[in-house]
Enzyme design. Structure first.
Site, PDB file in Angstrom:
ATOM      1  N   TYR A 109       1.662   1.687   2.026  1.00  0.00           N
ATOM      2  CA  TYR A 109       1.986   2.723   2.948  1.00  0.00           C
ATOM      3  C   TYR A 109       0.655   1.986   4.233  1.00  0.00           C
ATOM      4  CZ  TYR A 109       2.660   4.714  -1.407  1.00  0.00           C
ATOM      5  OH  TYR A 109       3.068   4.909  -2.547  1.00  0.00           O
ATOM      6  N   HIS A 110       1.047   1.202   5.011  1.00  0.00           N
ATOM      7  CA  HIS A 110       0.075   0.569   6.162  1.00  0.00           C
ATOM      8  C   HIS A 110       1.297   0.479   7.373  1.00  0.00           C
ATOM      9  CE1 HIS A 110      -3.300   0.155   3.154  1.00  0.00           C
ATOM     10  NE2 HIS A 110      -3.549   0.700   3.855  1.00  0.00           N
ATOM     11  N   PRO A 111       2.294   0.587   7.437  1.00  0.00           N
ATOM     12  CA  PRO A 111       2.595   0.052   8.462  1.00  0.00           C
ATOM     13  C   PRO A 111       2.329   0.030   9.927  1.00  0.00           C
ATOM     14  CG  PRO A 111       3.380   2.397   8.001  1.00  0.00           C
ATOM     15  CD  PRO A 111       2.289   1.808   7.403  1.00  0.00           C
ATOM     16  N   HIS A 163       1.401  -3.730   4.292  1.00  0.00           N
ATOM     17  CA  HIS A 163       0.841  -4.246   3.378  1.00  0.00           C
ATOM     18  C   HIS A 163       2.043  -3.934   1.476  1.00  0.00           C
ATOM     19  CE1 HIS A 163      -3.076  -3.893   5.179  1.00  0.00           C
ATOM     20  NE2 HIS A 163      -2.403  -5.542   5.901  1.00  0.00           N
TER      21      HIS A 163
END
Length: 538
Positions: A473-475, A294
């Protein structure tokens, strides 16, 4: 040589749950290897302390992505937790499950058992929701979920009113029947302290005799005999150690470190690994591929009324909120920066929200070197409305750059690399301005600071969000789940295709990204994955 039934690599959001669940019966011995150290640090436990941990190498891998053309050539900072609890120990704690359609799409892609009706009971079982039990919420579980609707800053109430004026419903529970609308977030805290996966799961498990946790242990290589993983080699205090697993090795190192470890062990894209001189143990082009993340941006405004800036910037304000937190575990330091937000559709024709909102009753335009400036906001009253895309179509990759396990991998996000993602973000930033133009907010706004009124044409808005956007920070998806070994890394039971004795259980297995923050789904994946292991053990 150490021998255990199970070895869990990574004490992050999923790994902590896996270790707790596998050890609960007392039948199995479990070794947990964590490259980082203890989570018993003040700025880890204090919720708003994540501003201090954003660049702290003692708890953070401090990764940096490659320069990205989609982000105007910028090299984005990628913080990831290097500590017990993993990224759940340094994140913003927003507790979002995602949309029903996200999980149903996983199921319909050939992953039975991963539809929303399958995972909802798992979510409810891990939660202790302060709002109480209902058809959607759970109580009595290990993760306490706090309701942030009380004690809102006046600016937050104005934001919520403006969102309704802009046409969005007021949503009392983003984890309830519907996600669309504006409202306050639920966060993973309890009694003013962060409720990380370490606190909720691993710390209780560490009291058991059948659990050993080794910190400062960097997994360097999976031990493979034939086509079966038998153990893990790890580096600790400059010395290589070996541990063997009688049953399985579970890699829960996260979307960056999991594909890194598999590639270092010869499991991955053969062409790339051969170039580095690594022996191929299993050729799979999808290890490290399909990276999804994201991407977000903030619009910042100067206000006519006080914001948290006036409380958190001066020394005496810091002292007051610090004393309040130490005495009562209350106040701004006991919360996330994002008390409120929402979800909306950039096109009314869409069947569900594709954008997420974040409201922050402070502004941080003026940076401070060495920390995310949450505790040193701007000298004037200000607030920010942030947003991020829910299901971007851009895809990147994570590949090792050398055979040295201490070298950070090459992170290539490829943000905004599709016309659809660009068009979606353009519509979204225009909607942020629409919210700010509503009477509830426009009456107290002095000016838009970033990007500012001079940024007005479509080309200018696109250039601005390319230059200022970054990861939220949503890998996920770098070892994605699927039934076809030629299109995925793990099967629906999270076993690595073509390699026995090895599972991956973390956010890297998500077939597609979740519509919202990924920590709650990562913890759910840990619980679901452990359940699958125990079922297979009989």
């Amino acid at each position: 040589m150490q021998t255990y039934d199970f070895i869990v690599v990574g004490a992050g959001s999923a790994g902590c749950v896996v270790a707790e669940r596998l050890s609960a019966s007392g039948r199995y011995s479990v070794l947990v290897l964590e490259a980082g150290g203890s989570d018993r640090r003040f700025y880890v436990q204090m919720p708003l302390g994540y501003g201090k941990t954003f660049f702290d190498p003692t708890v953070n891998w401090n990764y940096k992505a490659e320069p990205d053309a989609g982000l105007a050539g910028n090299a984005d900072n990628w913080p990831r937790g290097k500590v017990l609890g993993g990224s759940s120990s340094i994140n913003a704690m927003v507790w979002i499950r995602g949309q029903r359609e996200d999980y149903d799409a996983w199921r319909d892609a050939g992953n039975p058992g991963w539809g929303f009706d399958d995972v909802l009971p798992v979510f409810k079982a891990i939660e202790d929701n302060e709002a109480g039990a209902d058809a959607w919420r759970g109580v009595g579980g290990p993760v306490h979920v706090t309701d942030c609707s009380r004690g809102l800053h006046p600016l937050t109430a104005l934001y919520l009113k403006a969102g309704v004026e802009a046409g969005l419903p007021l949503n009392p529970d983003f984890n309830g029947a519907a996600q669309e609308g504006v409202g306050t977030y639920q966060i993973s805290t309890r009694n003013g302290r962060r409720m990380s996966a370490a606190r909720a799961f691993l710390r209780p498990a560490m009291k058991r005799n059948n659990v050993q946790v080794i910190t400062g242990a960097l997994a360097t290589h999976l031990l493979i005999e034939g086509s079966r993983v038998t153990g893990v080699e790890y580096l600790r205090n400059g010395t290589l150690h070996t541990a063997t697993a009688g049953r399985e090795v579970i890699v829960s190192a996260g979307s960056v470190n999991t594909p890194q470890l598999l590639q270092l062990s010869g499991i991955g894209p053969a062409i790339h690994l051969r170039q580095l001189g690594i022996e191929i143990r299993h050729d799979n082009d999808h290890v490290g591929a399909n990276l999804q993340d994201h991407v977000g941006i903030n619009y910042t405004f100067k206000a006519k009324i006080p914001s948290l800036n006036q409380m958190l910037r001066p020394w005496w304000g810091k002292m007051l909120v610090g004393m309040r937190y130490l005495a009562l575990r209350d106040g701004p330091l006991s919360r996330s920066l994002n008390n409120a937000g929402g979800f909306f559709r950039t096109d009314p024709a869409l069947t569900r929200p594709n954008m997420q909102l974040y409201f922050q009753a402070l502004s941080t335009v003026i940076p401070r070197k060495g920390e995310r400036p949450l505790l040193t906001p701007d000298p004037w009253p200000g607030f920010s409305i942030g947003l991020s895309n829910c299901r971007p179509s851009s895809r990147g990759s994570i590949m090792i750059r050398s055979v040295n396990p201490t070298d950070p991998p090459k992170i290539m996000p490829n943000a905004f690399s599709t016309p659809e993602d660009v068009a979606e973000m353009l519509a979204a930033v225009k909607f942020v301005r629409r919210i700010a133009a509503m009477p509830a907010l426009s009456s107290i706004i002095v000016e838009e600071v970033l990007p500012g009124p001079s940024c007005s044409t479509d080309d200018e808005l696109i250039a601005d969000f390319r230059s200022r956007s970054g990861t939220v920070y949503h890998p996920v998806s770098t070892c994605r789940m699927g039934p076809d070994p030629s299109q995925s890394v793990v099967d629906p039971r999270l076993k690595v295709h073509g390699v026995a004795g090895l599972r991956v259980i973390d956010a890297s297995v998500f077939p597609e990204n979740i519509s919202g923050n990924t920590n709650a789904p990562s913890i759910m994946t840990g619980a679901k994955g452990a359940q699958l292991i125990l079922e297979d053990q009989g």
